[in-house]
Design an enzyme around this catalytic site. Structure first.
Site, PDB file in Angstrom:
ATOM      1  N   GLU A  26      -9.660  -2.043   5.416  1.00 41.33           N
ATOM      2  CA  GLU A  26     -10.326  -1.744   6.679  1.00 41.33           C
ATOM      3  C   GLU A  26     -11.527  -2.676   6.869  1.00 41.33           C
ATOM      4  O   GLU A  26     -11.962  -3.333   5.912  1.00 41.33           O
ATOM      5  CB  GLU A  26     -10.786  -0.278   6.657  1.00 41.33           C
TER       6      GLU A  26
ATOM      7  N   ASP B 257       0.808  -1.221   0.000  1.00 40.53           N
ATOM      8  CA  ASP B 257       0.000   0.000   0.000  1.00 40.53           C
ATOM      9  C   ASP B 257       0.841   1.270   0.000  1.00 40.53           C
ATOM     10  O   ASP B 257       2.055   1.224   0.221  1.00 40.53           O
ATOM     11  CB  ASP B 257      -0.954  -0.016   1.204  1.00 40.53           C
TER      12      ASP B 257
ATOM     13  N   HIS C 200      -7.174  -4.834  10.479  1.00 41.94           N
ATOM     14  CA  HIS C 200      -6.965  -4.571   9.048  1.00 41.94           C
ATOM     15  C   HIS C 200      -5.632  -5.140   8.585  1.00 41.94           C
ATOM     16  O   HIS C 200      -4.688  -5.272   9.365  1.00 41.94           O
ATOM     17  CB  HIS C 200      -7.116  -3.081   8.700  1.00 41.94           C
TER      18      HIS C 200
HETATM   19  C1  GLP Z   1      -0.634   0.362   8.509  1.00 43.77           C
HETATM   20  C2  GLP Z   1      -0.187  -0.446   7.296  1.00 43.77           C
HETATM   21  C3  GLP Z   1      -0.353  -1.928   7.543  1.00 43.77           C
HETATM   22  C4  GLP Z   1       0.288  -2.304   8.868  1.00 43.77           C
HETATM   23  C5  GLP Z   1      -0.423  -1.575   9.985  1.00 43.77           C
HETATM   24  C6  GLP Z   1       0.147  -1.888  11.355  1.00 43.77           C
HETATM   25  O1  GLP Z   1      -1.989   0.620   8.512  1.00 43.77           O
HETATM   26  N1  GLP Z   1      -0.905  -0.095   6.125  1.00 43.77           N
HETATM   27  O2  GLP Z   1       0.256  -2.645   6.478  1.00 43.77           O
HETATM   28  O3  GLP Z   1       0.215  -3.680   9.070  1.00 43.77           O
HETATM   29  O4  GLP Z   1      -0.291  -0.185   9.762  1.00 43.77           O
HETATM   30  O5  GLP Z   1       1.283  -1.099  11.577  1.00 43.77           O
HETATM   31  P1  GLP Z   1       2.350  -1.323  12.696  1.00 43.77           P
HETATM   32  O6  GLP Z   1       3.198  -2.448  12.257  1.00 43.77           O
HETATM   33  O7  GLP Z   1       3.117  -0.031  12.758  1.00 43.77           O
HETATM   34  O8  GLP Z   1       1.612  -1.613  13.952  1.00 43.77           O
END
Ligand code: GLP
Length: 241
Positions: free
Chosen positions: A142, A67, A137
């Site tokens: 979402e 993404d 998610h």
């Molecule tokens: C974002 C990304 C996801 C990721 C999520 C969790 O929303 N688009 O791909 O898994 O955050 O992030 P973190 O690893 O910082 O908790």
């Protein structure tokens, strides 16, 4: 789903890196599906360490990322392309031309989504790395995203904007939209590695592993994947033990 519970973040990162490195050693022209966020940073550091110490080469490897924020590109240090370059690609011998991510600056967003879907047909992930959001998610799919979704633009939920604001100077700077691979694009990967650490992920991890398969918890669809492994720490595993 296979579940590996590690004592801490470091052990989780090492195990995840070992799996990815094994895929690359077996197939030097493997396609890696990669994720951003804080969770995989340790995994990427381990891959860089292994590349430098053991010489695992990424010259023939191709990558596709999940993404990207709408409106941000390489010039923004908050963009995911910047994140990937600084946390992984610059530390490997990978050809940047073989690394792919949605173009956050694309003027025609719908055309960009269709273009990315076409690319994913030719670059099927040998392994797809995932983190998980506290609301379950994956990528930026979402709650209530259809399971058959392909690349699309999403309006981020308040929950995700709040979670991700810690990486920005203020919450007002967090983009409100993002491009994301859809759940179908993720499920098409040959192998999936989902990582989770910390107690704020425990509820999402429960939904991922033991909850009902429902669009309310997008990650729950991974229960239907034939080769999916969760690697998490003790805290994230609190509700599944
Ligand atoms: C974002 C990304 C996801 C990721 C999520 C969790 O929303 N688009 O791909 O898994 O955050 O992030 P973190 O690893 O910082 O908790």
């Amino acid at each position: 789903m296979k579940v590996i519970i590690c004592k801490d973040y470091e052990e989780m990162s090492k195990k995840a890196a070992e799996t990815i490195i094994a895929v690359v050693k077996k197939n030097p022209s493997a396609v890696l599906g990669l994720a951003t966020g804080s969770t995989p940073i340790g995994t990427y550091s381990e891959m860089i360490r292994d590349h430098k110490e053991n010489g695992t080469s990424y010259k023939g490897v191709k990558t596709v990322n999940l993404d990207e924020y709408v409106g941000l590109d390489i010039n923004s240090d908050q963009s995911y392309v910047y994140f990937m370059r600084h946390n992984l690609f610059y530390g490997l011998d990978i050809d940047l031309a073989n690394t792919h991510i949605e173009n956050g600056k694309a003027e025609d967003k719908e055309a960009e989504c269709r273009k990315y879907d076409e690319l994913l047909k030719t670059l099927v992930q040998d392994v797809q790395v995932l983190g998980i959001g506290s609301n379950g998610h994956i990528a930026f799919n979402e709650p209530f995203t259809p399971f058959d979704s392909t690349t699309h633009v999403v309006d981020l939920t308040e929950n995700t904007i709040k979670d991700n604001s810690r990486l920005f100077k203020s919450i007002d700077e967090v983009p409100r939209q993002a491009f994301t691979m859809g759940l179908k694009n993720i499920m098409d990967a040959k192998k999936i590695l989902i990582l989770a650490n910390g107690k704020n992920k425990a509820k999402a991890v429960y939904g991922l592993v033991k909850g009902e398969v429902t669009t309310e918890v997008p990650a729950s669809i991974l229960q239907k994947h034939p080769d999916c492994t969760l690697i998490c720490d003790e805290e994230a595993a609190a509700l599944i033990k």
